[in-house]
Design an enzyme around this catalytic site. Structure first.
Site, short mmCIF file in Angstrom:
data_model
loop_
_atom_site.label_atom_id
_atom_site.label_comp_id
_atom_site.label_asym_id
_atom_site.label_seq_id
_atom_site.Cartn_x
_atom_site.Cartn_y
_atom_site.Cartn_z
N GLY A 133 0.85 -1.19 0.00
CA GLY A 133 0.00 0.00 0.00
C GLY A 133 0.88 1.23 0.00
CE LYS A 134 1.89 5.43 -4.86
NZ LYS A 134 3.06 4.66 -5.28
CG ASP B 119 5.05 3.86 -2.51
OD1 ASP B 119 4.50 4.88 -2.99
OD2 ASP B 119 4.61 2.71 -2.68
#
Length: 301
Positions: free
Chosen positions: A40-41, A253
């Protein structure tokens, strides 16, 4: 006292399939290996920042499953403040299926799950994490209305707001002027500006469009070419160290998390981008997103 970074965004459980190549439509191929990672970013950026020494709050929503039940414990291992890891009891945690070919490139399919349930009312309940922060870092893997509400909330508190516009959606024009920094990659910059970013001249033009919309600072990440920075006073391209690329998942990220740590430590722009490039280059030399995020003693600048 360290400046606090509050990350608002997504948490996913990543299933990574290593393949020799990507399948064609209608084709079945056999994976070489399956690995499971947290992703998940938002979560990737929070973990990257915390591992590099940042003081990090993370606002997210997880689901009613084993991944969600263990999320706070897992994040606390990296010394992330877990006060606002929220849980929805009706849906599952976000999930991503990631194909990685032998060149280390990836393609990703995401089921948002509980990420879609992170609502403006949740941001209202988490205002302490925004109020105590110096920097707010967001992406677009949660509902757009929630992102807008968070930006408005942070802006009225005079926070420095950083938006990593991924995955890209058209942004309301009045949001740009509230952003301290925007960090698209080449594809995202083209989608936001209509300018194909194929060389430094076109990248500069895309940055100009974003600056004209009111953003204070622009960084466009260029993969193996490094990262380009521009504001009204300064413009430069900082190359990235060449490494053996194994998996590009989470590279952006890690860049964003590292960048926020450098800014919170009051590094100048060139120092901050070089620091983020170094962290990102380490990340792509490893498998996974959060699992590939480096620690401070690994950074070469």
């Amino acid at each position: 006292m360290k400046k606090i970074i509050t990350v608002i965004g997504s948490y996913n459980h990543d299933m990574v399939l290593q393949t020799t190549r990507f399948p064609n439509p209608g084709e079945t191929i056999t994976a070489k290996k399956l690995e499971m990672f947290s992703g998940g970013k938002g979560a990737n950026q929070a973990v990257a920042a915390a591992r590099l020494g940042g003081d990090v709050y993370f606002i997210t929503k997880v689901g009613n499953d084993a991944f969600g039940n263990n999320a706070s414990q897992n994040f606390s291992v990296d010394n992330i403040r877990t006060d606002y890891i929220l849980q929805d009891m009706e849906v599952s945690s976000g999930t991503a299926v990631i194909l990685v070919n032998q060149e280390g490139q990836n393609c990703i399919v995401v089921n948002p799950g509980a990420n879609n349930m992170l609502l403006p009312s949740d941001i209202e309940d988490c205002q302490k994490a925004i109020k105590e922060a110096s920097y707010i870092l967001m992406q677009l893997e949660i509902p757009y209305e929630t992102v807008k509400y968070a930006i408005e909330t942070a802006y009225h508190m005079n926070k420095k707001i950083v938006l990593n516009p991924a995955p890209t959606v058209p942004l309301d024009d009045n949001l740009y002027s509230k952003l301290f920094l925007i960090t698209p990659n080449q594809t995202e910059a083209e989608m936001l500006t209509g300018i194909a970013c194929v060389d430094q001249i076109s990248v500069a033009k895309a940055a100009d469009v974003l600056l004209q919309k009111g953003v204070k600072n622009v960084i466009i990440t260029l993969g193996e070419k490094g990262a380009y920075f521009k504001n009204k006073e300064e413009e430069f391209l900082i190359p990235i160290r060449e490494v053996d690329v194994k998996d590009t998942t989470g590279a952006g990220d890690i860049f964003n998390g590292a960048l926020l740590v450098a800014l919170a430590e009051e590094k100048n722009w060139k120092q901050a981008v070089a620091f983020a490039n170094s962290a990102s280059s380490i990340g792509v030399s490893r498998m996974g997103a959060q699992s590939s995020a480096p620690y401070r003693d690994e950074i070469l600048v």
